[in-house]
Design an enzyme around this catalytic site. Sequence first.
Site, PDB file in Angstrom:
ATOM      1  N   HIS A 103       1.141  -1.260  -0.421  1.00 39.87           N
ATOM      2  CA  HIS A 103       0.242   0.189  -0.041  1.00 39.87           C
ATOM      3  C   HIS A 103       0.567   1.502  -0.024  1.00 39.87           C
ATOM      4  O   HIS A 103       0.242   2.527  -0.680  1.00 39.87           O
ATOM      5  CB  HIS A 103      -0.532  -0.026   0.859  1.00 39.87           C
ATOM      6  CG  HIS A 103      -1.584  -1.357   1.248  1.00 39.87           C
ATOM      7  ND1 HIS A 103      -2.911  -1.759   2.068  1.00 39.87           N
ATOM      8  CD2 HIS A 103      -2.694  -1.914   0.163  1.00 39.87           C
ATOM      9  CE1 HIS A 103      -3.223  -2.293   1.964  1.00 39.87           C
ATOM     10  NE2 HIS A 103      -3.459  -3.000   0.407  1.00 39.87           N
ATOM     11  N   GLU A 154     -12.899  -8.378  -7.932  1.00 42.42           N
ATOM     12  CA  GLU A 154     -13.240  -9.446  -7.065  1.00 42.42           C
ATOM     13  C   GLU A 154     -14.109 -10.899  -6.786  1.00 42.42           C
ATOM     14  O   GLU A 154     -14.805 -10.301  -8.029  1.00 42.42           O
ATOM     15  CB  GLU A 154     -13.585  -8.542  -5.438  1.00 42.42           C
ATOM     16  CG  GLU A 154     -13.045  -9.055  -4.758  1.00 42.42           C
ATOM     17  CD  GLU A 154     -12.083 -10.368  -3.985  1.00 42.42           C
ATOM     18  OE1 GLU A 154     -11.141  -9.807  -4.067  1.00 42.42           O
ATOM     19  OE2 GLU A 154     -12.228 -11.770  -3.868  1.00 42.42           O
ATOM     20  N   ASP A 169     -13.345 -13.237 -13.438  1.00 43.16           N
ATOM     21  CA  ASP A 169     -11.833 -13.378 -13.531  1.00 43.16           C
ATOM     22  C   ASP A 169     -11.453 -12.268 -14.029  1.00 43.16           C
ATOM     23  O   ASP A 169     -11.429 -12.243 -15.018  1.00 43.16           O
ATOM     24  CB  ASP A 169     -12.003 -14.864 -14.311  1.00 43.16           C
ATOM     25  CG  ASP A 169     -10.715 -15.234 -13.937  1.00 43.16           C
ATOM     26  OD1 ASP A 169      -9.161 -13.991 -13.449  1.00 43.16           O
ATOM     27  OD2 ASP A 169     -10.169 -15.702 -14.304  1.00 43.16           O
ATOM     28  N   HIS A 219      -7.235  -7.721  -7.843  1.00 44.67           N
ATOM     29  CA  HIS A 219      -7.678  -8.738  -7.233  1.00 44.67           C
ATOM     30  C   HIS A 219      -7.732  -7.813  -5.579  1.00 44.67           C
ATOM     31  O   HIS A 219      -6.868  -7.624  -4.506  1.00 44.67           O
ATOM     32  CB  HIS A 219      -6.308  -9.524  -6.173  1.00 44.67           C
ATOM     33  CG  HIS A 219      -5.960 -10.372  -8.070  1.00 44.67           C
ATOM     34  ND1 HIS A 219      -4.905 -10.210  -8.942  1.00 44.67           N
ATOM     35  CD2 HIS A 219      -5.895 -11.784  -7.726  1.00 44.67           C
ATOM     36  CE1 HIS A 219      -4.906 -10.955  -9.538  1.00 44.67           C
ATOM     37  NE2 HIS A 219      -5.125 -12.228  -9.142  1.00 44.67           N
ATOM     38  N   SER A 262      -6.754  -2.059  -1.054  1.00 45.66           N
ATOM     39  CA  SER A 262      -6.300  -1.228  -1.804  1.00 45.66           C
ATOM     40  C   SER A 262      -7.499  -0.377  -2.681  1.00 45.66           C
ATOM     41  O   SER A 262      -6.890   0.441  -3.411  1.00 45.66           O
ATOM     42  CB  SER A 262      -5.345  -2.428  -3.054  1.00 45.66           C
ATOM     43  OG  SER A 262      -6.035  -3.547  -3.303  1.00 45.66           O
ATOM     44  N   ASP A 280      -2.327  -8.491  -7.274  1.00 43.30           N
ATOM     45  CA  ASP A 280      -2.331  -8.525  -6.657  1.00 43.30           C
ATOM     46  C   ASP A 280      -2.788 -10.167  -5.748  1.00 43.30           C
ATOM     47  O   ASP A 280      -4.080 -10.265  -5.128  1.00 43.30           O
ATOM     48  CB  ASP A 280      -2.425  -7.496  -4.980  1.00 43.30           C
ATOM     49  CG  ASP A 280      -2.433  -8.292  -3.643  1.00 43.30           C
ATOM     50  OD1 ASP A 280      -1.400  -8.834  -3.342  1.00 43.30           O
ATOM     51  OD2 ASP A 280      -2.707  -7.041  -2.774  1.00 43.30           O
TER      52      ASP A 280
HETATM   53  N1  SAM Z   1      -5.744  -6.303  -3.372  1.00 47.41           N
HETATM   54  C1  SAM Z   1      -6.546  -6.654  -1.352  1.00 47.41           C
HETATM   55  C2  SAM Z   1      -6.225  -4.865  -0.847  1.00 47.41           C
HETATM   56  O1  SAM Z   1      -4.185  -5.226  -0.953  1.00 47.41           O
HETATM   57  O2  SAM Z   1      -6.682  -4.548   0.665  1.00 47.41           O
HETATM   58  C3  SAM Z   1      -5.578  -7.737  -1.077  1.00 47.41           C
HETATM   59  C4  SAM Z   1      -6.532  -8.472  -2.168  1.00 47.41           C
HETATM   60  S1  SAM Z   1      -5.945 -10.220  -2.291  1.00 47.41           S
HETATM   61  C5  SAM Z   1      -4.484 -10.666  -1.185  1.00 47.41           C
HETATM   62  C6  SAM Z   1      -6.762 -11.405  -3.395  1.00 47.41           C
HETATM   63  C7  SAM Z   1      -7.957 -11.164  -3.469  1.00 47.41           C
HETATM   64  O3  SAM Z   1      -8.265 -11.509  -4.981  1.00 47.41           O
HETATM   65  C8  SAM Z   1      -9.205 -11.591  -2.405  1.00 47.41           C
HETATM   66  O4  SAM Z   1      -9.991 -11.497  -1.960  1.00 47.41           O
HETATM   67  C9  SAM Z   1      -9.587 -13.314  -3.663  1.00 47.41           C
HETATM   68  O5  SAM Z   1     -11.008 -13.599  -3.483  1.00 47.41           O
HETATM   69  C10 SAM Z   1      -9.452 -11.645  -4.849  1.00 47.41           C
HETATM   70  N2  SAM Z   1      -9.160 -13.677  -6.098  1.00 47.41           N
HETATM   71  C11 SAM Z   1      -7.988 -14.290  -6.059  1.00 47.41           C
HETATM   72  N3  SAM Z   1      -8.721 -14.346  -7.614  1.00 47.41           N
HETATM   73  C12 SAM Z   1      -8.792 -13.366  -8.403  1.00 47.41           C
HETATM   74  C13 SAM Z   1      -9.298 -13.699  -9.610  1.00 47.41           C
HETATM   75  N4  SAM Z   1      -8.998 -14.598 -10.693  1.00 47.41           N
HETATM   76  N5  SAM Z   1     -10.021 -11.982 -10.378  1.00 47.41           N
HETATM   77  C14 SAM Z   1     -10.612 -10.894  -8.895  1.00 47.41           C
HETATM   78  N6  SAM Z   1     -10.397 -11.851  -7.978  1.00 47.41           N
HETATM   79  C15 SAM Z   1      -9.359 -12.843  -7.722  1.00 47.41           C
END
Ligand code: SAM
Length: 280
Positions: free
Chosen positions: A19, A117, A142, A42, A99, A163
């Site tokens: 961040h 998400e 996705d 993500h 984020s 992420d």
């Molecule tokens: N970026 C966020 C933050 O900094 O606050 C944290 C994200 S967390 C590490 C990863 C997230 O990606 C999870 O909530 C998960 O459900 C989501 N996720 C996983 N695969 C994904 C995809 N192919 N497309 C979108 N979201 C996805």
Amino acid sequence: MLSYRHLYHAGNHADVLKHLTLCLMLRHLNAKDKPYCLIDTHAGAGVYELRCAEAQKNLEFQSGVERIADCKALMQSVPEYYEVLHKAYQRSPSCYPGSPYFAASLSRESDKLWFFELHPRDEQSLFEQFRQDPRITVQRRDSLAALKAILPPQPRRGLCFIDPAFEEQNEYYEVLKALKSALKRWNTGIFALWYPVLGRLRDYSKNLRSESRRLNVPLLQLELRVSAQGEDLGMCGSGLLIYNYPFGLEKELSSVLQILKPLLCSRDGLTELNVLVPQP
Ligand code: SAM
């Protein structure tokens, strides 16, 4: 895949690193009047209540955001981070912003934001937080597949923040594949990819680094290891690879890493900053 919940990890050392880096990249984008787009592939839930059972389970925020909360040097070098923290504290003094919250708070009226998400609960939380904001599109989709459809974006200036949870080994391959194709579609975009540093037997970050170098675009890498790397233990740190990194970002990140090291790392931890492919 959907078993991952960021709530267990919110505010940990990896969140602090990613961040702070996000804030600095947004600073560079905000330095010009021209609008930009920000794609958070993500996105997670947007904001996390640290008093809840999930966050209290391992208390990861205690070795992350809690350790930098009063750091004057960091407040001076990345005031944006603290502005957003304080804005989030008005909702609840024990929450931690994710984020999308940083991105939505620090971008301007003219900018356009996409938050992807997959988890239904987190996507719902994002939707509720941002539905009134006309700059923001939230999608439960996705994101790696979605990138094909939305790139190159309008406006063409901007940042794609990637992420993933990296819970499964094949995610490294999938992310790199998506990134390669995304860079072809949007060769001027800044792409920032977060990665974990796991125990030696499960650490695929070196591979990520060498494969990324081959893409032959300006590439910056930073890493913060809070402890020594074991054989098969959990995450000892994390890093980011920043493709098409903004000019001057390396200096700002270097001073941030210097400040973070004594606050977050044990004696055998380390920080690293490498220009893997310099700017032309
Ligand atoms: N970026 C966020 C933050 O900094 O606050 C944290 C994200 S967390 C590490 C990863 C997230 O990606 C999870 O909530 C998960 O459900 C989501 N996720 C996983 N695969 C994904 C995809 N192919 N497309 C979108 N979201 C996805």
